[in-house]
Motif scaffolding. Structure first.
Motif, mmCIF file in Angstrom:
data_model
loop_
_atom_site.group_PDB
_atom_site.id
_atom_site.type_symbol
_atom_site.label_atom_id
_atom_site.label_comp_id
_atom_site.label_asym_id
_atom_site.label_seq_id
_atom_site.Cartn_x
_atom_site.Cartn_y
_atom_site.Cartn_z
ATOM 1 N N PHE A 180 0.817 -1.221 0.000
ATOM 2 C CA PHE A 180 0.000 0.000 0.000
ATOM 3 C C PHE A 180 0.850 1.271 0.000
ATOM 4 O O PHE A 180 0.331 2.354 0.239
ATOM 5 N N THR A 183 -0.099 5.156 -1.191
ATOM 6 C CA THR A 183 -1.547 5.291 -1.350
ATOM 7 C C THR A 183 -2.146 5.928 -0.097
ATOM 8 O O THR A 183 -1.495 6.037 0.942
ATOM 9 N N THR A 185 -4.226 4.630 1.726
ATOM 10 C CA THR A 185 -4.439 3.580 2.726
ATOM 11 C C THR A 185 -3.344 3.579 3.781
ATOM 12 O O THR A 185 -3.532 3.047 4.876
ATOM 13 N N THR A 188 -4.348 4.875 7.280
ATOM 14 C CA THR A 188 -5.125 3.896 8.046
ATOM 15 C C THR A 188 -4.256 2.743 8.503
ATOM 16 O O THR A 188 -4.365 2.275 9.649
#
Length: 246
Positions: A180, A183, A185, A188
């Motif tokens: 990831f 990105t 993401t 998170t």
């Protein structure tokens, strides 16, 4: 049989000098000696990492408490373990160009700090950054668990092992960071990894401070994290203030 130590001239019996610890049997330094030393060093080096790693994920608090109480022979030294793991993680972080900065956040932030350069600096100085954060964790733990009868250095050792435990987790989860990377993401994911870290910290504290109830260990763990974050944000604020006035 009496033996005269070749290192300090102490006369003793047994396999090791009772004055300096030198072995009674010393061999000529040749290729056989060199090969033996290499095998011995690598075996105990790997064994120490594997033993400490296993203990930190099966009975973390108990093994750290036993280490502090004197059961230390099988462990790799805690600071050495942190440096090795942090250097490995830092190399991976740098080599694979991992960035926790969102794509839209590249360049200078509102504070004037260049996010890209800061991320690169973190990758190349990860081992030192990890070591420098341990005293902040120690402050939080020593304040939150101040009534448990340990001194500041013992709390430092406790948090050094916790740092190694965290690095083992981060290395294991590195494929997700790579997947990831770059990105949205990542924000998170980084928060999720932080929560995993806190769970392991609580588990370790619950075992280490085994005279406390699980509820009290949990609350004091949260308090120690709040103190750590407060210290960290205070340092960031002061550094940012200094940079703005340069």
């Amino acid at each position: 049989m009496k033996v005269t130590c070749k290192n300090c001239n102490q006369i003793y019996t047994g396999h090791y000098c009772n004055n300096c610890g030198q072995t009674a049997e010393t061999h000529r330094i040749n290729f056989h000696f060199l090969w033996h030393e290499i095998r011995h060093s690598l075996f105990h080096f790997d064994e120490g990492i594997l033993y400490s790693g296993k203990q930190l994920f099966t009975r973390p608090g108990h093994t750290i408490r036993e280490f502090i109480e004197g059961k230390r022979i099988k462990h790799l030294k805690p600071i050495s373990l942190v440096i090795i793991l942090a250097s490995l993680y830092g190399f991976m972080y740098h080599y694979f160009h991992i960035s926790f900065v969102e794509p839209s956040s590249n360049g200078p932030s509102e504070t004037g700090i260049d996010n890209v350069k800061f991320n690169e600096w973190m990758g190349t100085h990860y081992a030192w950054t990890t070591l420098l954060l341990i005293p902040l964790y120690t402050i939080g733990t020593s304040i939150a668990f101040r009534k448990q009868g340990y001194n500041l250095v013992e709390y430092f050792i406790l948090n050094t092992f916790k740092a190694s435990q965290k690095l083992f987790v981060h290395i294991a989860l590195f494929p997700l960071l790579y997947l990831f990377n770059g990105t949205h993401t990542m924000t998170t994911l980084s928060f999720t990894i932080y929560l995993i870290d806190v769970v392991f910290i609580y588990w370790t504290n619950a075992q280490f401070f085994n005279k406390l109830s699980l509820k009290k260990s949990f609350l004091l763990t949260l308090l120690s994290q709040l103190i750590f974050l407060s210290c960290l944000f205070l340092i960031i604020f002061v550094v940012d203030l200094i940079l703005k006035n340069l």
